[in-house]
Design a protein around this motif. Structure first.
Motif, PDB file in Angstrom:
ATOM      1  N   SER A 125       0.815  -1.220   0.000  1.00  0.00           N
ATOM      2  CA  SER A 125       0.000   0.000   0.000  1.00  0.00           C
ATOM      3  C   SER A 125       0.847   1.267   0.000  1.00  0.00           C
ATOM      4  N   GLY A 126       2.182   1.123   0.071  1.00  0.00           N
ATOM      5  CA  GLY A 126       3.065   2.286   0.062  1.00  0.00           C
ATOM      6  C   GLY A 126       3.156   3.017   1.381  1.00  0.00           C
ATOM      7  N   LYS A 127       2.851   2.323   2.463  1.00  0.00           N
ATOM      8  CA  LYS A 127       2.825   2.987   3.765  1.00  0.00           C
ATOM      9  C   LYS A 127       4.185   3.544   4.199  1.00  0.00           C
ATOM     10  N   PRO A 128       5.291   2.801   4.052  1.00  0.00           N
ATOM     11  CA  PRO A 128       6.587   3.370   4.480  1.00  0.00           C
ATOM     12  C   PRO A 128       6.903   4.701   3.790  1.00  0.00           C
ATOM     13  N   ALA A 129       6.695   4.776   2.488  1.00  0.00           N
ATOM     14  CA  ALA A 129       6.971   6.016   1.760  1.00  0.00           C
ATOM     15  C   ALA A 129       6.030   7.128   2.205  1.00  0.00           C
ATOM     16  N   TYR A 130       4.769   6.762   2.482  1.00  0.00           N
ATOM     17  CA  TYR A 130       3.793   7.751   2.950  1.00  0.00           C
ATOM     18  C   TYR A 130       4.214   8.338   4.295  1.00  0.00           C
ATOM     19  N   GLU A 131       4.734   7.490   5.179  1.00  0.00           N
ATOM     20  CA  GLU A 131       5.154   7.965   6.498  1.00  0.00           C
ATOM     21  C   GLU A 131       6.310   8.955   6.381  1.00  0.00           C
ATOM     22  N   LEU A 132       7.273   8.664   5.522  1.00  0.00           N
ATOM     23  CA  LEU A 132       8.406   9.580   5.343  1.00  0.00           C
ATOM     24  C   LEU A 132       7.938  10.900   4.737  1.00  0.00           C
ATOM     25  N   ALA A 133       7.055  10.824   3.747  1.00  0.00           N
ATOM     26  CA  ALA A 133       6.555  12.042   3.108  1.00  0.00           C
ATOM     27  C   ALA A 133       5.795  12.910   4.115  1.00  0.00           C
ATOM     28  N   THR A 134       5.007  12.266   4.971  1.00  0.00           N
ATOM     29  CA  THR A 134       4.261  13.001   5.996  1.00  0.00           C
ATOM     30  C   THR A 134       5.213  13.638   7.004  1.00  0.00           C
ATOM     31  N   ALA A 135       6.267  12.913   7.389  1.00  0.00           N
ATOM     32  CA  ALA A 135       7.250  13.457   8.341  1.00  0.00           C
ATOM     33  C   ALA A 135       7.941  14.690   7.758  1.00  0.00           C
ATOM     34  N   ILE A 136       8.270  14.648   6.466  1.00  0.00           N
ATOM     35  CA  ILE A 136       8.918  15.810   5.835  1.00  0.00           C
ATOM     36  C   ILE A 136       7.953  16.990   5.797  1.00  0.00           C
ATOM     37  N   ARG A 137       6.700  16.711   5.434  1.00  0.00           N
ATOM     38  CA  ARG A 137       5.718  17.787   5.269  1.00  0.00           C
ATOM     39  C   ARG A 137       5.320  18.414   6.602  1.00  0.00           C
ATOM     40  N   GLU A 138       5.147  17.577   7.651  1.00  0.00           N
ATOM     41  CA  GLU A 138       4.628  18.066   8.929  1.00  0.00           C
ATOM     42  C   GLU A 138       5.671  18.097  10.046  1.00  0.00           C
ATOM     43  N   GLY A 139       6.865  17.608   9.760  1.00  0.00           N
ATOM     44  CA  GLY A 139       7.912  17.610  10.771  1.00  0.00           C
ATOM     45  C   GLY A 139       8.023  16.292  11.512  1.00  0.00           C
ATOM     46  N   ARG A 140       6.908  15.587  11.667  1.00  0.00           N
ATOM     47  CA  ARG A 140       6.901  14.311  12.365  1.00  0.00           C
ATOM     48  C   ARG A 140       5.718  13.470  11.904  1.00  0.00           C
ATOM     49  N   PHE A 141       5.826  12.186  12.159  1.00  0.00           N
ATOM     50  CA  PHE A 141       4.732  11.249  11.868  1.00  0.00           C
ATOM     51  C   PHE A 141       4.652  10.266  13.026  1.00  0.00           C
ATOM     52  N   GLU A 142       3.421  10.002  13.499  1.00  0.00           N
ATOM     53  CA  GLU A 142       3.242   9.035  14.583  1.00  0.00           C
ATOM     54  C   GLU A 142       2.168   8.032  14.202  1.00  0.00           C
ATOM     55  N   ASP A 143       2.390   6.775  14.602  1.00  0.00           N
ATOM     56  CA  ASP A 143       1.466   5.711  14.216  1.00  0.00           C
ATOM     57  C   ASP A 143       1.582   4.557  15.210  1.00  0.00           C
ATOM     58  N   GLU A 144       0.515   3.760  15.292  1.00  0.00           N
ATOM     59  CA  GLU A 144       0.574   2.473  15.977  1.00  0.00           C
ATOM     60  C   GLU A 144       0.133   1.402  14.996  1.00  0.00           C
ATOM     61  N   GLY A 145       0.872   0.305  14.987  1.00  0.00           N
ATOM     62  CA  GLY A 145       0.519  -0.766  14.071  1.00  0.00           C
ATOM     63  C   GLY A 145       1.462  -1.938  14.205  1.00  0.00           C
ATOM     64  N   TRP A 146       1.211  -2.963  13.373  1.00  0.00           N
ATOM     65  CA  TRP A 146       2.045  -4.163  13.418  1.00  0.00           C
ATOM     66  C   TRP A 146       3.365  -3.926  12.699  1.00  0.00           C
ATOM     67  N   ARG A 147       4.439  -4.411  13.303  1.00  0.00           N
ATOM     68  CA  ARG A 147       5.761  -4.380  12.678  1.00  0.00           C
ATOM     69  C   ARG A 147       6.356  -5.794  12.774  1.00  0.00           C
ATOM     70  N   ILE A 148       7.316  -6.066  11.909  1.00  0.00           N
ATOM     71  CA  ILE A 148       7.873  -7.412  11.791  1.00  0.00           C
ATOM     72  C   ILE A 148       9.270  -7.474  12.412  1.00  0.00           C
ATOM     73  N   LYS A 149       9.511  -8.518  13.214  1.00  0.00           N
ATOM     74  CA  LYS A 149      10.836  -8.743  13.792  1.00  0.00           C
ATOM     75  C   LYS A 149      11.677  -9.635  12.868  1.00  0.00           C
ATOM     76  N   LYS A 150      12.939  -9.790  13.220  1.00  0.00           N
ATOM     77  CA  LYS A 150      13.849 -10.615  12.426  1.00  0.00           C
ATOM     78  C   LYS A 150      13.342 -12.053  12.313  1.00  0.00           C
ATOM     79  N   ASP A 151      12.776 -12.604  13.391  1.00  0.00           N
ATOM     80  CA  ASP A 151      12.324 -13.996  13.369  1.00  0.00           C
ATOM     81  C   ASP A 151      10.962 -14.176  12.702  1.00  0.00           C
ATOM     82  N   GLY A 152      10.413 -13.078  12.157  1.00  0.00           N
ATOM     83  CA  GLY A 152       9.135 -13.155  11.459  1.00  0.00           C
ATOM     84  C   GLY A 152       7.924 -12.913  12.335  1.00  0.00           C
ATOM     85  N   SER A 153       8.114 -12.858  13.647  1.00  0.00           N
ATOM     86  CA  SER A 153       6.992 -12.587  14.544  1.00  0.00           C
ATOM     87  C   SER A 153       6.603 -11.113  14.458  1.00  0.00           C
TER      88      SER A 153
END
Length: 324
Positions: free
Chosen positions: A110-138
Motif C-alpha cells: 500500500s506504500g505505507k513506508p513512503a507515505y510515512e516519510l513524506a508526511t514526516a517531511i511535510r509536517e515535521g513528524r509522523f506518529e502511528d501504531e501498528g504491526w511491525r515485523i521482527k527478524k524472526d518473522g513474529s
C-alpha cells in the motif's frame, strides 16, 4: 555621660556563635571563591554535553526504545541496543537496509513506508501504531514516531525513528475488550431480566433483549428517556423514582417490588434492583437497573392463597355441619 562608648579594638574579637568557614585555595595558595566549584561543575557538564560521544552513548544505552537514524531515502544508518533487543537484528545485519524491512507485506504493497516519510517531511513528524515485523518473522504492536531532520540551512538530511513495543499492552487491552464484549453479549441476550443502564440523572443509556420483552419498548424507542416512564402515575406524583436513585446512590443499591407500567399501558408486578455505578475515583457515573417480571408468580401466589382460604372455609363449614 553624653559620650558614646566605643569598642576597645586593642584585643581581637572572637565570634563564637558562627562556625569558621574554611577558605579554599588554588594550588598556588591564592584564595578561591565559593562559587567556583559550581561553575566548574556546570562547565564540565556543558563540555560533556558538547561531546558527540555523550549523545551516542545516551542513545546506545537505551534498551526500552528502538532509536535509529535513516538517510533521506529511508535506509538505516544507525542502530541502538534497544533496536537490537526489540527487533532482533544486530547493527551489522541491518545498517544499509531500507526501514520497510520492518513492515508487513500489505503495508509495503500500500506504500505505507513512503507515505510515512513524506508526511514526516511535510509536517515535521509522523506518529502511528501498528504491526511491525521482527527478524524472526513474529509481529509486534509498535508505537512509531518518525521525525524529519534538517540542518541549519534547512536542508533535509534524514530521519530519526523511535519505536516502542506495545505488544503486551495491546494484548491486555484486547483481553479486556473481549471480556467486556462477552459480558455485553451475555447481558444483551438475557431474556428473563430487563438489564439496562441509567445516567446519573436517571435517563436510559442501554437496553437489552430482556428489557424489550418485558417492557415492550425497542432500544430506539426508549434510549434517552427517563426511567420514570415505567412507573405508575401515583408513584411519579409521590417522587418515588427520584427517591429510589437517591437511596441507591447513598447505600450502593436499592431493591423493591411493586407495579410497573409496560409500553401498552398494562401493569407488571416487578422485582427491581438499582445499583450505583462509580468510577475508580468514587464518582457516580450512573446506575445499573435489573428488573424481573413477577406478575405470573404473584398471580400464582394469590391463587394459592385464595385456594387455601376456600379450602379452610369449606373445612370449617363441613365441621359445623357434622356437629349438628
Amino acid at each position: 555621660g553624653g559620650e558614646h562608648c566605643r569598642a576597645d579594638t586593642s584585643e581581637p574579637v572572637s565570634i563564637l556563635d558562627e562556625p569558621a568557614i574554611p577558605v579554599r585555595t588554588h594550588s598556588n595558595g591564592s584564595p578561591r571563591s565559593h562559587g567556583e566549584p559550581v561553575r566548574n561543575a556546570a562547565a564540565g557538564a556543558s563540555a560533556l554535553l558538547d561531546t558527540p560521544d555523550f549523545y551516542r552513548l545516551l542513545v546506545d544505552r537505551v534498551r526500552d526504545y528502538a532509536i535509529f537514524a535513516l538517510d533521506t531515502t529511508g535506509h538505516i544508518v544507525s542502530w541502538n541496543e534497544g533496536a537490537r533487543r526489540l527487533k532482533g537484528w544486530s547493527a551489522h545485519e541491518i545498517i544499509g537496509r531500507h526501514f520497510s524491512t520492518f513492515y508487513p507485506d500489505y503495508d509495503i504493497a500500500s506504500g505505507k513506508p513512503a507515505y510515512e516519510l513524506a508526511t514526516a517531511i511535510r509536517e515535521g513528524r509522523f506518529e502511528d501504531e501498528g504491526w511491525r515485523i521482527k527478524k524472526d518473522g513474529s509481529r509486534m504492536w509498535a508505537n512509531v514516531i518518525i521525525t524529519a531532520l534538517f540542518d541549519d540551512d534547512g536542508t533535509h538530511v534524514g530521519f530519526a525513528k523511535v519505536t516502542r513495543d506495545l505488544t503486551d499492552r495491546r494484548a491486555a487491552e484486547e483481553t479486556l475488550r473481549a471480556s467486556e464484549e462477552r459480558f455485553r453479549l451475555l447481558v444483551q441476550n438475557v431474556k428473563d431480566y430487563a438489564i439496562f443502564m441509567l445516567s446519573p440523572s436517571g435517563h436510559i443509556v442501554s437496553w437489552n433483549e430482556g428489557a424489550q420483552r418485558i417492557k415492550g419498548y425497542s432500544e430506539s424507542e426508549i434510549i434517552g428517556k427517563h426511567f420514570s416512564v415505567f412507573y405508575t402515575e401515583e408513584d411519579i406524583a409521590s417522587g418515588k423514582p427520584a427517591f429510589e436513585l437517591l437511596l441507591a446512590a447513598r447505600d450502593g443499591r436499592f431493591e423493591d417490588e411493586g407495579w410497573r407500567v409496560s409500553k401498552d399501558g398494562s401493569r407488571i408486578w416487578a422485582n427491581v434492583v438499582i445499583s450505583a455505578v462509580r468510577n475508580p475515583a468514587g464518582e457516580l457515573i450512573g446506575f445499573a437497573k435489573v428488573t424481573r417480571d413477577l406478575t405470573e408468580y404473584r398471580a400464582a401466589q394469590e391463587q394459592a392463597l385464595a385456594d387455601t382460604r376456600r379450602a379452610a372455609e369449606a373445612e370449617v363449614a363441613n365441621r359445623t355441619k357434622s356437629e349438628f
